[in-house]
Design a protein around this motif. Sequence first.
Motif, PDB file in Angstrom:
ATOM      1  N   ARG A  19       0.831  -1.204   0.000  1.00  0.00           N
ATOM      2  CA  ARG A  19       0.000   0.000   0.000  1.00  0.00           C
ATOM      3  C   ARG A  19       0.866   1.256   0.000  1.00  0.00           C
ATOM      4  O   ARG A  19       0.552   2.246  -0.688  1.00  0.00           O
ATOM      5  N   GLU A  71       0.772   4.149  -2.893  1.00  0.00           N
ATOM      6  CA  GLU A  71       0.566   5.563  -2.594  1.00  0.00           C
ATOM      7  C   GLU A  71       1.736   6.420  -3.075  1.00  0.00           C
ATOM      8  O   GLU A  71       1.552   7.584  -3.454  1.00  0.00           O
ATOM      9  N   GLU A 127       1.519   9.664  -5.550  1.00  0.00           N
ATOM     10  CA  GLU A 127       2.200  10.940  -5.309  1.00  0.00           C
ATOM     11  C   GLU A 127       3.091  11.312  -6.498  1.00  0.00           C
ATOM     12  O   GLU A 127       3.159  12.486  -6.888  1.00  0.00           O
TER      13      GLU A 127
END
Length: 238
Positions: free
Chosen positions: A68, A72, A76
Amino acid sequence: MMPTMQSYGLSDPGRVRKNNEDFLLVNRGQNLYIVADGMGGAQAGETASRLAAETVLEVMEKRGQSLRDLEEAFIEANDRVKRTAASDLTLEGMGTTLVGVLEDQNELHIASVGDSRVYSYYQGKLESLMEDQTWVNEVGRRLGIDEDTLKRHPMRHVLTMAIGVGNPLRVNTKTVPKLPGMQLLLCSDGLHGVVGADAIIAVLADPDKDLPSKAQTLVDAARNAGGPDNITVLILQV
């Protein structure tokens, strides 16, 4: 905990393009391995691939080591590439593929956007671990178009998702076990688009070649096949 993997990577502009818009990143401190294939012309592709890879590393240095977290970090990277392009007209429309492997004890976390690939080679079998986000894979094959036609199709180079372009971003993710003797090959389409699976297997299976020799042989194979695109190869050995 199994020992950290060995790795070796090479990036080559190929025989047609003047610039190398590919970027590879190896950070053993974070156990992070990345290949990116930028697009956008002039300096834009080079900027996008480097910025995306370095953003993932920066985010991972602040976070944990989970799948995860890696996903992420890709999100970004997408946001940062888009913001950077919006702030500079010379970078408008830039984007990049991105594939990353994160070593986490006895597992390997993988994230991918676009059509750069990660293969596993284990016990004589080569397997592409992620689905290409391309028109050919996501549209053409589902329409039942045969493979020979797809190889010549005018949409064959079109991506359905890329860092800096995707909104919302679709990140393909997977976790696989680390297996003793396994090799992973991360590469841009400058390799997998021109060098066939049998040739890749022959190189990875060669017991007389170390990782630098394997990487160089794969790059040479792509160049000998015309080298129409930038070629990036990153081999990991468990």
